[in-house]
Design an enzyme around this catalytic site. Structure first.
Site, PDB file in Angstrom:
ATOM      1  CE  LYS A  82      -4.486   0.819   0.372  1.00 17.76           C
ATOM      2  NZ  LYS A  82      -5.546  -0.128  -0.047  1.00 17.76           N
ATOM      3  CG  ASN A 107     -14.500   3.857  -7.635  1.00 14.88           C
ATOM      4  OD1 ASN A 107     -14.646   2.677  -7.302  1.00 14.88           O
ATOM      5  ND2 ASN A 107     -14.373   4.224  -8.889  1.00 14.88           N
ATOM      6  CB  SER A 130      -6.066  -4.156 -10.098  1.00 17.77           C
ATOM      7  OG  SER A 130      -6.428  -2.831  -9.810  1.00 17.77           O
TER       8      SER A 130
END
Ligand code: GLU
Length: 427
Positions: free
Chosen positions: A104, A219, A361
Protein backbone atom coordinates in the site's frame (compact mmCIF):
# COMPACT_ATOMS: atom_id res chain seq x y z
CA UNK A 1 -3.07 1.86 25.20
CA UNK A 2 -5.37 2.89 22.39
CA UNK A 3 -5.34 0.79 19.26
CA UNK A 4 -3.92 1.79 15.87
CA UNK A 5 -4.77 0.39 12.43
CA UNK A 6 -1.78 -1.93 12.63
CA UNK A 7 -2.44 -3.17 16.16
CA UNK A 8 -6.03 -3.85 15.08
CA UNK A 9 -4.74 -5.91 12.16
CA UNK A 10 -2.45 -7.82 14.51
CA UNK A 11 -5.24 -8.49 16.98
CA UNK A 12 -7.30 -10.15 14.25
CA UNK A 13 -4.29 -11.96 12.82
CA UNK A 14 -3.24 -13.46 16.16
CA UNK A 15 -6.74 -14.44 17.12
CA UNK A 16 -7.10 -16.29 13.81
CA UNK A 17 -3.66 -17.92 14.06
CA UNK A 18 -4.54 -19.27 17.49
CA UNK A 19 -7.99 -20.48 16.43
CA UNK A 20 -6.81 -22.38 13.37
CA UNK A 21 -4.03 -23.98 15.33
CA UNK A 22 -1.42 -22.87 12.88
CA UNK A 23 1.47 -25.21 13.32
CA UNK A 24 4.60 -23.47 12.24
CA UNK A 25 7.25 -21.95 14.43
CA UNK A 26 7.39 -18.38 13.29
CA UNK A 27 4.57 -15.94 12.71
CA UNK A 28 6.96 -13.10 12.05
CA UNK A 29 6.52 -13.19 8.29
CA UNK A 30 2.81 -12.59 8.73
CA UNK A 31 3.41 -9.98 11.39
CA UNK A 32 5.85 -7.62 9.73
CA UNK A 33 6.10 -6.01 6.33
CA UNK A 34 9.06 -7.02 4.21
CA UNK A 35 9.86 -3.39 3.33
CA UNK A 36 8.81 0.01 4.55
CA UNK A 37 9.86 2.78 2.17
CA UNK A 38 9.32 6.35 3.33
CA UNK A 39 10.44 9.66 1.92
CA UNK A 40 9.63 13.32 2.17
CA UNK A 41 8.48 14.67 -1.15
CA UNK A 42 8.42 18.33 -2.09
CA UNK A 43 6.45 20.06 -4.81
CA UNK A 44 6.36 23.68 -5.83
CA UNK A 45 2.86 24.97 -5.19
CA UNK A 46 0.98 27.29 -7.55
CA UNK A 47 1.85 30.13 -5.17
CA UNK A 48 5.54 29.48 -5.85
CA UNK A 49 6.17 28.14 -2.36
CA UNK A 50 7.51 24.63 -1.68
CA UNK A 51 5.16 22.14 -0.03
CA UNK A 52 6.73 19.11 1.66
CA UNK A 53 4.84 15.98 2.69
CA UNK A 54 5.47 12.44 3.93
CA UNK A 55 5.11 9.64 1.41
CA UNK A 56 5.07 5.89 2.05
CA UNK A 57 5.15 2.60 0.19
CA UNK A 58 4.86 -0.43 2.42
CA UNK A 59 5.53 -3.81 0.77
CA UNK A 60 4.03 -6.39 3.06
CA UNK A 61 4.60 -9.72 1.36
CA UNK A 62 5.37 -10.92 -2.18
CA UNK A 63 5.44 -14.69 -1.75
CA UNK A 64 2.47 -15.13 -4.11
CA UNK A 65 3.48 -12.54 -6.72
CA UNK A 66 4.42 -8.89 -7.21
CA UNK A 67 3.38 -6.50 -4.46
CA UNK A 68 -0.03 -4.97 -5.22
CA UNK A 69 -2.09 -2.23 -3.66
CA UNK A 70 -3.38 1.29 -4.00
CA UNK A 71 -1.96 4.67 -3.09
CA UNK A 72 -4.07 7.04 -1.01
CA UNK A 73 -3.74 10.78 -0.69
CA UNK A 74 -5.07 11.64 2.75
CA UNK A 75 -4.03 13.93 5.58
CA UNK A 76 -4.16 11.03 8.02
CA UNK A 77 -2.22 8.50 5.92
CA UNK A 78 0.73 7.72 8.19
CA UNK A 79 3.17 4.82 8.36
CA UNK A 80 1.04 2.78 10.74
CA UNK A 81 -2.11 3.08 8.63
CA UNK A 82 -0.31 2.30 5.36
CA UNK A 83 1.30 -0.72 7.02
CA UNK A 84 -2.09 -2.08 8.11
CA UNK A 85 -3.57 -1.50 4.67
CA UNK A 86 -0.60 -3.27 3.03
CA UNK A 87 -1.15 -6.27 5.28
CA UNK A 88 -4.84 -6.38 4.40
CA UNK A 89 -3.88 -6.31 0.69
CA UNK A 90 -1.68 -9.39 1.14
CA UNK A 91 -4.58 -11.27 2.72
CA UNK A 92 -7.04 -9.94 0.13
CA UNK A 93 -5.07 -11.00 -2.98
CA UNK A 94 -4.72 -14.45 -1.41
CA UNK A 95 -8.45 -14.70 -0.58
CA UNK A 96 -9.39 -14.07 -4.23
CA UNK A 97 -6.44 -16.21 -5.28
CA UNK A 98 -4.84 -13.81 -7.77
CA UNK A 99 -1.05 -13.96 -8.29
CA UNK A 100 -0.03 -10.96 -6.21
CA UNK A 101 1.31 -10.09 -2.82
CA UNK A 102 0.24 -7.06 -0.81
CA UNK A 103 1.41 -3.46 -0.57
CA UNK A 104 0.00 0.00 0.00
CA UNK A 105 1.09 3.57 -0.56
CA UNK A 106 0.16 6.86 0.97
CA UNK A 107 0.91 10.54 0.80
CA UNK A 108 0.07 12.54 3.90
CA UNK A 109 -1.77 15.41 2.24
CA UNK A 110 -5.30 16.67 1.84
CA UNK A 111 -5.68 16.75 -1.95
CA UNK A 112 -8.88 18.79 -1.59
CA UNK A 113 -6.60 21.69 -0.60
CA UNK A 114 -4.46 21.33 -3.75
CA UNK A 115 -5.10 22.48 -7.31
CA UNK A 116 -5.23 19.90 -10.08
CA UNK A 117 -1.75 20.95 -11.18
CA UNK A 118 -0.41 20.46 -7.66
CA UNK A 119 -2.01 17.01 -7.43
CA UNK A 120 -0.25 16.06 -10.66
CA UNK A 121 3.07 17.21 -9.17
CA UNK A 122 2.48 15.07 -6.06
CA UNK A 123 1.71 12.05 -8.28
CA UNK A 124 4.89 12.48 -10.31
CA UNK A 125 7.07 13.17 -7.25
CA UNK A 126 5.73 10.00 -5.63
CA UNK A 127 6.94 7.92 -8.56
CA UNK A 128 10.31 9.70 -8.60
CA UNK A 129 10.69 8.87 -4.90
CA UNK A 130 9.86 5.16 -5.18
CA UNK A 131 10.64 4.34 -8.83
CA UNK A 132 13.29 1.74 -8.03
CA UNK A 133 10.80 -0.27 -6.00
CA UNK A 134 7.97 -0.17 -8.54
CA UNK A 135 7.35 -2.12 -11.76
CA UNK A 136 4.95 -4.67 -13.29
CA UNK A 137 6.96 -7.58 -11.86
CA UNK A 138 7.93 -5.84 -8.64
CA UNK A 139 5.17 -3.70 -7.20
CA UNK A 140 2.09 -2.48 -9.04
CA UNK A 141 0.11 0.41 -7.47
CA UNK A 142 -3.52 1.40 -8.09
CA UNK A 143 -6.06 3.98 -6.90
CA UNK A 144 -7.27 4.16 -3.32
CA UNK A 145 -8.87 6.90 -1.19
CA UNK A 146 -8.73 10.26 -3.05
CA UNK A 147 -6.73 8.95 -6.02
CA UNK A 148 -8.21 8.29 -9.45
CA UNK A 149 -7.45 7.25 -13.08
CA UNK A 150 -5.88 10.64 -13.96
CA UNK A 151 -3.39 10.23 -11.14
CA UNK A 152 -2.58 6.69 -12.30
CA UNK A 153 -1.98 8.04 -15.82
CA UNK A 154 0.48 10.68 -14.56
CA UNK A 155 2.25 8.04 -12.49
CA UNK A 156 2.60 5.68 -15.46
CA UNK A 157 3.84 8.50 -17.64
CA UNK A 158 6.42 9.55 -15.05
CA UNK A 159 7.60 5.97 -14.62
CA UNK A 160 7.94 5.38 -18.36
CA UNK A 161 9.86 8.65 -18.75
CA UNK A 162 12.24 7.81 -15.90
CA UNK A 163 12.83 4.22 -17.01
CA UNK A 164 12.63 4.94 -20.78
CA UNK A 165 10.28 2.00 -21.13
CA UNK A 166 6.77 1.06 -22.23
CA UNK A 167 5.20 -0.16 -19.01
CA UNK A 168 1.40 -0.17 -19.06
CA UNK A 169 1.31 -2.94 -16.45
CA UNK A 170 3.30 -1.01 -13.83
CA UNK A 171 0.10 0.50 -12.44
CA UNK A 172 -3.65 -0.25 -12.64
CA UNK A 173 -6.80 1.81 -12.47
CA UNK A 174 -5.64 3.86 -15.45
CA UNK A 175 -8.05 5.74 -17.74
CA UNK A 176 -9.53 3.68 -20.59
CA UNK A 177 -7.71 5.89 -23.08
CA UNK A 178 -4.34 5.12 -21.46
CA UNK A 179 -4.23 1.38 -20.84
CA UNK A 180 -7.12 1.01 -18.42
CA UNK A 181 -9.55 -1.93 -18.37
CA UNK A 182 -13.27 -1.81 -18.99
CA UNK A 183 -15.07 -2.43 -15.72
CA UNK A 184 -12.22 -1.31 -13.43
CA UNK A 185 -13.97 1.86 -12.35
CA UNK A 186 -16.98 0.09 -10.86
CA UNK A 187 -15.14 -3.16 -9.94
CA UNK A 188 -14.97 -2.72 -6.15
CA UNK A 189 -18.72 -2.21 -5.93
CA UNK A 190 -19.48 -4.83 -8.58
CA UNK A 191 -17.49 -7.48 -6.69
CA UNK A 192 -19.25 -6.62 -3.42
CA UNK A 193 -22.60 -6.66 -5.20
CA UNK A 194 -21.99 -10.19 -6.57
CA UNK A 195 -21.33 -11.46 -3.07
CA UNK A 196 -24.27 -9.67 -1.49
CA UNK A 197 -26.60 -10.94 -4.22
CA UNK A 198 -25.35 -14.49 -3.71
CA UNK A 199 -25.94 -14.22 0.03
CA UNK A 200 -29.42 -12.79 -0.46
CA UNK A 201 -30.25 -15.59 -2.92
CA UNK A 202 -28.94 -18.31 -0.62
CA UNK A 203 -30.96 -16.95 2.30
CA UNK A 204 -34.02 -16.65 0.02
CA UNK A 205 -34.41 -12.99 0.94
CA UNK A 206 -36.28 -10.58 -1.30
CA UNK A 207 -34.17 -7.57 -2.44
CA UNK A 208 -37.25 -5.38 -2.49
CA UNK A 209 -37.57 -5.91 1.29
CA UNK A 210 -33.95 -5.06 1.96
CA UNK A 211 -33.19 -1.54 3.19
CA UNK A 212 -29.58 -0.48 2.70
CA UNK A 213 -27.54 2.35 4.24
CA UNK A 214 -24.24 3.28 2.58
CA UNK A 215 -21.56 5.36 4.25
CA UNK A 216 -19.36 6.97 1.60
CA UNK A 217 -20.27 8.12 -1.89
CA UNK A 218 -16.87 7.84 -3.57
CA UNK A 219 -15.97 5.30 -6.22
CA UNK A 220 -17.13 2.29 -4.20
CA UNK A 221 -20.20 3.71 -2.44
CA UNK A 222 -21.70 5.55 -5.40
CA UNK A 223 -21.45 2.59 -7.77
CA UNK A 224 -22.81 0.25 -5.11
CA UNK A 225 -25.82 2.50 -4.51
CA UNK A 226 -26.60 2.40 -8.22
CA UNK A 227 -26.21 -1.40 -8.54
CA UNK A 228 -28.46 -2.00 -5.54
CA UNK A 229 -31.09 0.48 -6.65
CA UNK A 230 -31.21 -1.10 -10.13
CA UNK A 231 -31.55 -4.58 -8.58
CA UNK A 232 -34.58 -3.48 -6.55
CA UNK A 233 -33.01 -2.93 -3.11
CA UNK A 234 -34.19 0.14 -1.18
CA UNK A 235 -31.26 2.46 -0.60
CA UNK A 236 -32.47 4.38 2.45
CA UNK A 237 -29.36 6.40 3.29
CA UNK A 238 -26.16 7.64 1.70
CA UNK A 239 -23.46 10.00 2.92
CA UNK A 240 -20.17 11.60 1.99
CA UNK A 241 -17.54 13.38 4.07
CA UNK A 242 -19.97 16.35 4.44
CA UNK A 243 -22.79 14.25 5.94
CA UNK A 244 -25.71 12.19 4.72
CA UNK A 245 -29.38 11.91 3.94
CA UNK A 246 -31.95 9.34 5.04
CA UNK A 247 -35.34 8.47 3.65
CA UNK A 248 -37.18 5.33 4.76
CA UNK A 249 -38.95 5.35 1.39
CA UNK A 250 -35.69 5.16 -0.54
CA UNK A 251 -33.37 7.50 -2.36
CA UNK A 252 -32.56 7.60 -6.07
CA UNK A 253 -28.76 7.25 -6.23
CA UNK A 254 -28.51 8.31 -9.86
CA UNK A 255 -30.03 11.66 -9.01
CA UNK A 256 -27.73 12.05 -6.00
CA UNK A 257 -24.67 11.23 -8.12
CA UNK A 258 -25.64 13.93 -10.62
CA UNK A 259 -26.15 16.42 -7.82
CA UNK A 260 -22.85 15.55 -6.21
CA UNK A 261 -21.07 16.06 -9.49
CA UNK A 262 -22.58 19.53 -9.71
CA UNK A 263 -22.13 20.66 -6.11
CA UNK A 264 -19.48 18.41 -4.61
CA UNK A 265 -21.78 17.04 -1.90
CA UNK A 266 -24.70 14.65 -1.52
CA UNK A 267 -26.50 16.56 1.21
CA UNK A 268 -27.44 19.43 -1.10
CA UNK A 269 -29.84 17.30 -3.08
CA UNK A 270 -32.44 17.38 -0.36
CA UNK A 271 -30.92 19.79 2.09
CA UNK A 272 -29.62 23.30 1.97
CA UNK A 273 -26.83 24.22 4.35
CA UNK A 274 -27.52 22.53 7.64
CA UNK A 275 -31.31 22.72 7.45
CA UNK A 276 -33.10 20.11 5.47
CA UNK A 277 -35.18 21.81 2.81
CA UNK A 278 -37.78 19.10 2.44
CA UNK A 279 -40.31 21.29 0.66
CA UNK A 280 -37.98 21.43 -2.34
CA UNK A 281 -38.27 17.70 -2.72
CA UNK A 282 -41.94 17.56 -1.81
CA UNK A 283 -41.07 14.61 0.35
CA UNK A 284 -41.57 14.89 4.07
CA UNK A 285 -39.65 11.75 4.92
CA UNK A 286 -36.13 12.93 4.03
CA UNK A 287 -33.82 13.85 6.87
CA UNK A 288 -30.25 14.97 7.10
CA UNK A 289 -28.04 12.63 9.15
CA UNK A 290 -24.44 12.70 10.29
CA UNK A 291 -22.02 9.99 9.26
CA UNK A 292 -22.22 8.58 12.79
CA UNK A 293 -26.03 8.47 12.75
CA UNK A 294 -26.04 6.76 9.38
CA UNK A 295 -24.33 3.69 10.86
CA UNK A 296 -27.10 3.26 13.41
CA UNK A 297 -30.03 3.70 11.04
CA UNK A 298 -32.82 1.15 11.05
CA UNK A 299 -31.95 -0.93 7.98
CA UNK A 300 -31.13 -4.48 6.92
CA UNK A 301 -27.78 -4.01 5.21
CA UNK A 302 -25.11 -1.55 6.25
CA UNK A 303 -22.29 -0.78 3.82
CA UNK A 304 -19.36 1.19 5.21
CA UNK A 305 -17.64 2.41 2.03
CA UNK A 306 -15.48 5.26 3.29
CA UNK A 307 -12.74 5.15 5.92
CA UNK A 308 -11.51 2.73 8.59
CA UNK A 309 -12.36 2.51 12.28
CA UNK A 310 -15.97 3.67 12.10
CA UNK A 311 -17.69 0.69 13.74
CA UNK A 312 -16.13 0.47 17.19
CA UNK A 313 -16.89 -0.75 20.71
CA UNK A 314 -18.64 2.62 21.22
CA UNK A 315 -21.37 2.16 18.62
CA UNK A 316 -21.41 -1.58 17.72
CA UNK A 317 -24.21 -2.23 20.17
CA UNK A 318 -26.44 0.28 18.40
CA UNK A 319 -25.99 -1.09 14.86
CA UNK A 320 -29.36 -2.33 13.72
CA UNK A 321 -28.47 -3.84 10.33
CA UNK A 322 -28.31 -7.63 10.30
CA UNK A 323 -25.76 -7.69 7.45
CA UNK A 324 -22.63 -5.56 7.10
CA UNK A 325 -20.75 -5.51 3.81
CA UNK A 326 -17.36 -3.81 4.19
CA UNK A 327 -16.48 -1.93 1.02
CA UNK A 328 -14.07 0.28 3.00
CA UNK A 329 -10.82 -1.17 4.31
CA UNK A 330 -10.77 -1.78 8.06
CA UNK A 331 -14.10 -0.14 9.02
CA UNK A 332 -14.76 -2.47 11.99
CA UNK A 333 -12.49 -2.81 15.03
CA UNK A 334 -11.79 -6.24 16.58
CA UNK A 335 -13.78 -5.23 19.71
CA UNK A 336 -16.75 -4.30 17.56
CA UNK A 337 -16.41 -7.62 15.73
CA UNK A 338 -16.89 -9.48 19.00
CA UNK A 339 -19.94 -7.43 19.98
CA UNK A 340 -21.56 -7.83 16.56
CA UNK A 341 -20.83 -11.55 16.43
CA UNK A 342 -22.49 -12.04 19.83
CA UNK A 343 -25.57 -10.31 18.50
CA UNK A 344 -25.66 -12.71 15.56
CA UNK A 345 -24.81 -10.10 12.91
CA UNK A 346 -23.18 -11.27 9.71
CA UNK A 347 -20.16 -9.30 8.47
CA UNK A 348 -18.78 -9.80 4.96
CA UNK A 349 -15.24 -8.57 5.66
CA UNK A 350 -13.25 -6.06 3.61
CA UNK A 351 -10.67 -8.62 2.42
CA UNK A 352 -13.49 -10.41 0.63
CA UNK A 353 -16.19 -7.77 0.08
CA UNK A 354 -14.02 -5.12 -1.57
CA UNK A 355 -11.63 -7.46 -3.41
CA UNK A 356 -13.36 -6.79 -6.74
CA UNK A 357 -11.17 -3.72 -7.23
CA UNK A 358 -7.87 -5.55 -7.04
CA UNK A 359 -9.31 -8.46 -9.03
CA UNK A 360 -10.08 -6.24 -12.01
CA UNK A 361 -6.68 -4.60 -11.43
CA UNK A 362 -5.27 -8.08 -12.04
CA UNK A 363 -7.28 -8.26 -15.27
CA UNK A 364 -5.91 -4.83 -16.26
CA UNK A 365 -2.36 -5.92 -15.44
CA UNK A 366 -2.84 -9.07 -17.56
CA UNK A 367 -4.19 -7.04 -20.47
CA UNK A 368 -1.27 -4.60 -20.11
CA UNK A 369 1.20 -7.45 -20.40
CA UNK A 370 -0.49 -9.33 -23.23
CA UNK A 371 -1.72 -6.38 -25.25
CA UNK A 372 -5.24 -7.82 -25.25
CA UNK A 373 -8.37 -5.79 -24.65
CA UNK A 374 -11.22 -7.60 -22.95
CA UNK A 375 -14.87 -6.66 -23.38
CA UNK A 376 -16.86 -5.50 -20.37
CA UNK A 377 -18.83 -8.76 -20.46
CA UNK A 378 -15.65 -10.83 -20.20
CA UNK A 379 -14.41 -8.70 -17.29
CA UNK A 380 -17.76 -9.00 -15.54
CA UNK A 381 -18.03 -12.77 -16.01
CA UNK A 382 -14.51 -13.40 -14.79
CA UNK A 383 -14.95 -11.06 -11.85
CA UNK A 384 -18.13 -12.86 -10.83
CA UNK A 385 -16.38 -16.21 -10.94
CA UNK A 386 -13.41 -15.03 -8.86
CA UNK A 387 -15.66 -13.38 -6.25
CA UNK A 388 -18.04 -16.33 -5.91
CA UNK A 389 -15.16 -18.81 -5.67
CA UNK A 390 -13.60 -16.73 -2.92
CA UNK A 391 -16.93 -16.44 -1.11
CA UNK A 392 -17.33 -20.22 -1.30
CA UNK A 393 -13.85 -20.83 0.15
CA UNK A 394 -14.60 -18.44 3.01
CA UNK A 395 -17.99 -20.00 3.76
CA UNK A 396 -16.47 -23.45 3.75
CA UNK A 397 -13.61 -22.45 6.06
CA UNK A 398 -16.05 -20.71 8.37
CA UNK A 399 -18.17 -23.83 8.67
CA UNK A 400 -15.23 -26.20 9.02
CA UNK A 401 -13.36 -24.26 11.69
CA UNK A 402 -16.35 -22.54 13.30
CA UNK A 403 -15.07 -19.06 12.47
CA UNK A 404 -16.68 -15.74 11.63
CA UNK A 405 -16.40 -14.75 7.97
CA UNK A 406 -13.57 -12.34 8.81
CA UNK A 407 -11.65 -15.04 10.64
CA UNK A 408 -12.35 -17.51 7.86
CA UNK A 409 -11.19 -15.08 5.16
CA UNK A 410 -7.98 -14.43 7.11
CA UNK A 411 -7.52 -18.20 7.52
CA UNK A 412 -7.95 -18.83 3.78
CA UNK A 413 -5.51 -16.01 2.95
CA UNK A 414 -2.92 -17.00 5.54
CA UNK A 415 -2.92 -20.64 4.43
CA UNK A 416 -2.39 -19.65 0.79
CA UNK A 417 0.43 -17.27 1.76
CA UNK A 418 1.89 -19.96 3.97
CA UNK A 419 1.98 -22.44 1.08
CA UNK A 420 3.83 -19.98 -1.16
CA UNK A 421 6.27 -19.01 1.59
CA UNK A 422 6.97 -22.66 2.29
CA UNK A 423 7.75 -23.38 -1.35
CA UNK A 424 10.13 -20.44 -1.33
CA UNK A 425 11.80 -21.76 1.79
CA UNK A 426 11.01 -18.64 3.81
CA UNK A 427 9.49 -20.50 6.72
N1 GLU B 1 -7.19 0.26 -3.38
C1 GLU B 1 -7.94 -0.91 -3.72
C2 GLU B 1 -7.99 -1.87 -2.53
O1 GLU B 1 -7.84 -1.48 -1.41
C3 GLU B 1 -7.45 -1.56 -5.01
C4 GLU B 1 -6.03 -2.03 -5.01
C5 GLU B 1 -5.53 -2.50 -6.35
O2 GLU B 1 -6.30 -2.51 -7.31
O3 GLU B 1 -4.34 -2.84 -6.43
O4 GLU B 1 -8.25 -3.03 -2.67
Amino acid sequence: MSSTPYTRFQTTLHSVLSKIDFEHGSNTLFDNPQHIHKKEITIHGDDGKPKTMNAFRVQFNNARGPYKGGIRFHQEADEDEVKALAALMAIKTAVVNIPFGGAKGGVQVNPKELTKGEVQKVAREYVRAFQENLGADIDCPAPDVNTNPDIMAWMRDEYETLTRSYSPAMITGKPLSFGGSLGRDSATARGGFFILQEMVDRLALDPSDMRVAIQGFGNAGAHMAKFLHNAGYIVVAVSDSQGGIYSPEGIDPVRIAKYKEKTGSVTGEYCEGSVCDISRMNMDSVEQVTNEQLLEIDCDILIPAALDNVITADNADRIKAQYILELANGPTTPEADVILDKKGKRIIPDVLANAGGVTVSYFEWSQGRSGEQWTEDIVDDRLKKVMLDAYKSVRRESRRENLTYREAAFAVGIKRMFDAMTVRGWL
